[in-house]
Design a protein around this motif. Structure first.
Motif, PDB file in Angstrom:
ATOM      1  N   MET A   1      43.807 -24.280  25.252  1.00  0.00           N
ATOM      2  CA  MET A   1      43.521 -22.956  25.729  1.00  0.00           C
ATOM      3  C   MET A   1      44.523 -22.605  26.820  1.00  0.00           C
ATOM      4  O   MET A   1      44.811 -23.424  27.684  1.00  0.00           O
ATOM      5  CB  MET A   1      42.102 -22.863  26.274  1.00  0.00           C
ATOM      6  N   VAL A   2      45.014 -21.409  26.753  1.00  0.00           N
ATOM      7  CA  VAL A   2      45.954 -20.905  27.744  1.00  0.00           C
ATOM      8  C   VAL A   2      45.150 -20.336  28.915  1.00  0.00           C
ATOM      9  O   VAL A   2      44.268 -19.504  28.710  1.00  0.00           O
ATOM     10  CB  VAL A   2      46.853 -19.799  27.147  1.00  0.00           C
ATOM     11  N   THR A   3      45.427 -20.805  30.120  1.00  0.00           N
ATOM     12  CA  THR A   3      44.745 -20.253  31.287  1.00  0.00           C
ATOM     13  C   THR A   3      45.690 -19.477  32.198  1.00  0.00           C
ATOM     14  O   THR A   3      45.245 -18.722  33.046  1.00  0.00           O
ATOM     15  CB  THR A   3      44.051 -21.354  32.118  1.00  0.00           C
ATOM     16  N   ARG A   4      46.990 -19.675  32.000  1.00  0.00           N
ATOM     17  CA  ARG A   4      47.978 -18.933  32.778  1.00  0.00           C
ATOM     18  C   ARG A   4      49.299 -18.954  32.034  1.00  0.00           C
ATOM     19  O   ARG A   4      49.643 -19.934  31.382  1.00  0.00           O
ATOM     20  CB  ARG A   4      48.150 -19.569  34.154  1.00  0.00           C
ATOM     21  N   GLY A   5      50.034 -17.858  32.091  1.00  0.00           N
ATOM     22  CA  GLY A   5      51.359 -17.802  31.497  1.00  0.00           C
ATOM     23  C   GLY A   5      51.382 -17.130  30.140  1.00  0.00           C
ATOM     24  O   GLY A   5      50.391 -16.561  29.686  1.00  0.00           O
ATOM     25  N   THR A   6      52.543 -17.225  29.527  1.00  0.00           N
ATOM     26  CA  THR A   6      52.781 -16.628  28.221  1.00  0.00           C
ATOM     27  C   THR A   6      53.360 -17.692  27.303  1.00  0.00           C
ATOM     28  O   THR A   6      54.313 -18.381  27.662  1.00  0.00           O
ATOM     29  CB  THR A   6      53.784 -15.460  28.338  1.00  0.00           C
ATOM     30  N   PRO A  49      56.126 -19.888  33.217  1.00  0.00           N
ATOM     31  CA  PRO A  49      55.329 -21.019  33.718  1.00  0.00           C
ATOM     32  C   PRO A  49      53.875 -20.836  33.291  1.00  0.00           C
ATOM     33  O   PRO A  49      53.304 -19.755  33.447  1.00  0.00           O
ATOM     34  CB  PRO A  49      55.506 -20.925  35.237  1.00  0.00           C
ATOM     35  N   SER A  50      53.306 -21.883  32.726  1.00  0.00           N
ATOM     36  CA  SER A  50      51.995 -21.767  32.090  1.00  0.00           C
ATOM     37  C   SER A  50      51.093 -22.931  32.449  1.00  0.00           C
ATOM     38  O   SER A  50      51.558 -23.994  32.852  1.00  0.00           O
ATOM     39  CB  SER A  50      52.164 -21.728  30.560  1.00  0.00           C
ATOM     40  N   ARG A  51      49.799 -22.712  32.253  1.00  0.00           N
ATOM     41  CA  ARG A  51      48.812 -23.784  32.391  1.00  0.00           C
ATOM     42  C   ARG A  51      47.963 -23.775  31.127  1.00  0.00           C
ATOM     43  O   ARG A  51      47.461 -22.735  30.710  1.00  0.00           O
ATOM     44  CB  ARG A  51      47.928 -23.576  33.600  1.00  0.00           C
ATOM     45  N   LEU A  52      47.826 -24.960  30.537  1.00  0.00           N
ATOM     46  CA  LEU A  52      47.048 -25.118  29.311  1.00  0.00           C
ATOM     47  C   LEU A  52      45.998 -26.194  29.521  1.00  0.00           C
ATOM     48  O   LEU A  52      46.220 -27.158  30.257  1.00  0.00           O
ATOM     49  CB  LEU A  52      47.952 -25.539  28.147  1.00  0.00           C
ATOM     50  N   TYR A  53      44.871 -26.051  28.857  1.00  0.00           N
ATOM     51  CA  TYR A  53      43.850 -27.095  28.832  1.00  0.00           C
ATOM     52  C   TYR A  53      43.757 -27.620  27.412  1.00  0.00           C
ATOM     53  O   TYR A  53      43.920 -26.873  26.446  1.00  0.00           O
ATOM     54  CB  TYR A  53      42.485 -26.549  29.263  1.00  0.00           C
TER      55      TYR A  53
END
Length: 93
Positions: A1-6, A49-53
């Motif tokens: 799941m994407v929580t931040r970024g593109t 810049p992204s954050r993924l779970y």
């Protein structure tokens, strides 16, 4: 799941890159693979810049077994995504 970024989603058909979609916070991907019905023919690349779970398959299946609504939503989402991103649908003859 994407929580931040593109995140860019793409695949290669006959050596040519085909852009499928852009994912943003709240979007997810990989359900087909986790549910055992998909493959990794699609690549995802962080565009910013992204954050993924991540979620392990065993944990997802346990959650789905306990929650019929979650099971239904993920099954529907998986079928919808496969119909949109089905390999070969945009291939030229």
């Amino acid at each position: 799941m994407v929580t931040r970024g593109t995140i860019g989603m793409q695949r290669y058909i006959h050596g040519k890159e085909e852009k499928l979609s852009t994912l943003i916070a709240g979007d997810s991907f990989g359900e087909s693979t986790l549910l055992g019905e998909g493959s990794t023919e699609v690549s995802v690349i962080a565009q910013t810049p992204s954050r993924l779970y991540t979620l392990k398959r065993s944990r997802l299946l346990k959650m789905m077994a306990k929650d019929s609504e979650l099971h239904g939503l993920l099954t529907y989402s998986d079928a919808l995504q496969r119909s949109i991103h089905r390999p070969g649908q945009n291939d030229e003859p």
